[in-house]
Design a protein around this motif. Structure first.
Motif, mmCIF file in Angstrom:
data_model
loop_
_atom_site.group_PDB
_atom_site.id
_atom_site.type_symbol
_atom_site.label_atom_id
_atom_site.label_comp_id
_atom_site.label_asym_id
_atom_site.label_seq_id
_atom_site.Cartn_x
_atom_site.Cartn_y
_atom_site.Cartn_z
ATOM 1 N N GLY A 56 -16.380 -4.062 -0.681
ATOM 2 C CA GLY A 56 -14.339 -4.473 -0.285
ATOM 3 C C GLY A 56 -14.851 -2.468 -0.317
ATOM 4 N N HIS A 74 -20.728 -8.943 -2.957
ATOM 5 C CA HIS A 74 -19.622 -9.208 -3.052
ATOM 6 C C HIS A 74 -19.530 -10.147 -4.629
ATOM 7 C CE1 HIS A 74 -15.221 -9.037 -2.297
ATOM 8 N NE2 HIS A 74 -14.684 -10.492 -1.947
ATOM 9 N N GLY A 98 -12.906 -3.967 -6.767
ATOM 10 C CA GLY A 98 -11.521 -4.131 -6.069
ATOM 11 C C GLY A 98 -11.281 -6.121 -6.790
ATOM 12 N N ASP A 101 -12.958 -8.422 -5.980
ATOM 13 C CA ASP A 101 -14.173 -8.397 -6.421
ATOM 14 C C ASP A 101 -14.831 -9.058 -7.662
ATOM 15 O OD1 ASP A 101 -16.717 -8.046 -5.054
ATOM 16 O OD2 ASP A 101 -17.365 -5.529 -6.303
ATOM 17 N N TYR A 130 -6.970 -8.732 -0.409
ATOM 18 C CA TYR A 130 -8.468 -8.219 0.424
ATOM 19 C C TYR A 130 -8.118 -6.763 1.355
ATOM 20 C CZ TYR A 130 -10.331 -12.617 -1.680
ATOM 21 O OH TYR A 130 -11.441 -13.706 -2.408
ATOM 22 N N THR A 133 -11.443 -7.127 4.506
ATOM 23 C CA THR A 133 -11.106 -8.227 5.368
ATOM 24 C C THR A 133 -9.743 -8.292 5.914
ATOM 25 O OG1 THR A 133 -10.894 -9.740 3.507
ATOM 26 C CG2 THR A 133 -13.272 -9.701 4.589
ATOM 27 N N SER A 138 -5.127 -12.281 -2.839
ATOM 28 C CA SER A 138 -6.609 -12.468 -3.945
ATOM 29 C C SER A 138 -5.483 -12.797 -5.789
ATOM 30 C CB SER A 138 -7.183 -11.030 -4.820
ATOM 31 O OG SER A 138 -5.857 -10.164 -5.333
#
Ligand SMILES: Cc1ncc(C[n+]2csc(CCOP(=O)(O)OP(=O)(O)O)c2C)c(N)n1
Ligand code: SF4
Length: 285
Positions: A56, A74, A98, A101, A130, A133, A138
């Motif tokens: 991340g 990840h 993150g 994560d 996220y 990406t 999340s």
């Protein structure tokens, strides 16, 4: 050379891994600074520390710092961190993750690391999204928030990272923000120093993927939101329930002195084998 330049030269892989990937105004760079100041302030040698990160934008921090570092897969930073701590309990093992994560793909590892109370410091950079990406939701995306995958607003409830980690049994649970940097430095230092599993949730805004979809167009808008939303835990608890709405308490939420798993394991080894047996000369053993 100024103090700051000296720290940069000493602790960053400044001549190998830069320029960094962070967007201008990303909170993750502030966490990087806090991490370095905390380690420096605690007087740790570089080789005393092992930084473990997942994947991340947050995970890039492991690439930039000149400690023992492992950039893992990840959601799995805590599994690597657990193994490293059990193999070498003297290391200060710090996992940087993150919210995706640590609490989405890696949520199961997180609750068990807290339950085991393994002597690892977890820094969770919560930007509610996220980031790397492209801005998918999340497990911490607030209800109603717009993301790439929730264009009509997130319908699911989000995790409260402090409540979850405290309930799972962590020794230390803290929440800070990248706007409140002095407090953040204190929380990170405390979490590194103390025994057992200690987690700092760090609100670290991502205006690029989260803010621009949720009325915070610029980084400044996000920092201004942090300034007005975060209140010290003690002050928050003294507020009337109706005034707490839209406020986020920061500070210390749990602090226990229970021994970490690796310490209990060392005690067990000592109790099973009080004095190491010496090899008998010439016996071939
Ligand atoms: C097993 C696996 N699944 C998905 C991905 C793709 N992926 C990379 S980073 C990421 C999300 C990162 O979000 P977060 O952990 O919140 O960190 P941030 O980028 O916001 O700092 C995802 C889904 C991956 N690399 N590996
Ligand atoms: S996408 Fe978001 S989290 Fe990633 S570097 Fe940019 S601002 Fe930071």
């Amino acid at each position: 050379m100024s103090d700051v330049t000296e720290l940069i030269h000493h602790y960053l892989r400044h001549n190998k891994k830069f320029p960094h990937v962070f967007c201008a105004g990303c909170g993750h760079g502030i966490v990087l600074g806090s991490l370095i100041r905390s380690i420096h302030g605690l007087g740790l040698e570089k080789d005393d520390v092992c930084i473990v990160a997942g994947i991340g934008c947050s995970g890039r921090i492991a690439a930039y710092v000149d400690f023992n570092t492992v950039h893992t897969t990840h959601g799995r930073a805590l599994t690597f961190a657990t193994g490293i701590k059990m193999a070498n309990p003297k290391l200060k093992v710090i996992a940087i993750m993150g919210d995706g994560d640590a609490f989405s793909i890696g949520g199961n590892h997180l609750i068990h690391a807290a339950r085991r109370n393994i002597g690892v410091t977890a820094l969770v950079l919560n930007n509610y999204i996220y980031g790397m990406t492209g801005g998918q939701c999340s497990a911490t995306t607030p209800q109603g928030a717009n993301t790439q995958t929730t264009p009509f607003g997130q319908m699911e409830k989000s995790f409260d990272l402090v409540d979850l980690t405290r309930a799972a049994g962590a020794n230390g649970v803290y929440r800070g923000s990248v706007f409140h940097v002095n407090m953040l430095d204190r929380l990170v230092s405390t979490a590194i120093e103390r025994p057992g599993f200690n987690l700092v949730e760090i609100i670290s805004p991502c205006h690029t993927q989260y803010g621009r979809k949720n009325k915070y167009k610029t980084a400044v808008d996000m920092y201004s939101w942090l300034k007005h939303t975060c209140v010290k835990r003690e002050k928050y608890e003294a507020m009337k329930p109706e005034d707490r709405k839209d406020k986020l308490p920061i500070g210390t939420f749990a602090e226990h002195d229970t021994k970490g798993l690796e310490e209990l394991y060392a005690d067990l080894r000592t109790s099973l084998c009080p004095q190491p047996t010496e090899a008998v000369e010439g016996s071939g053993k």
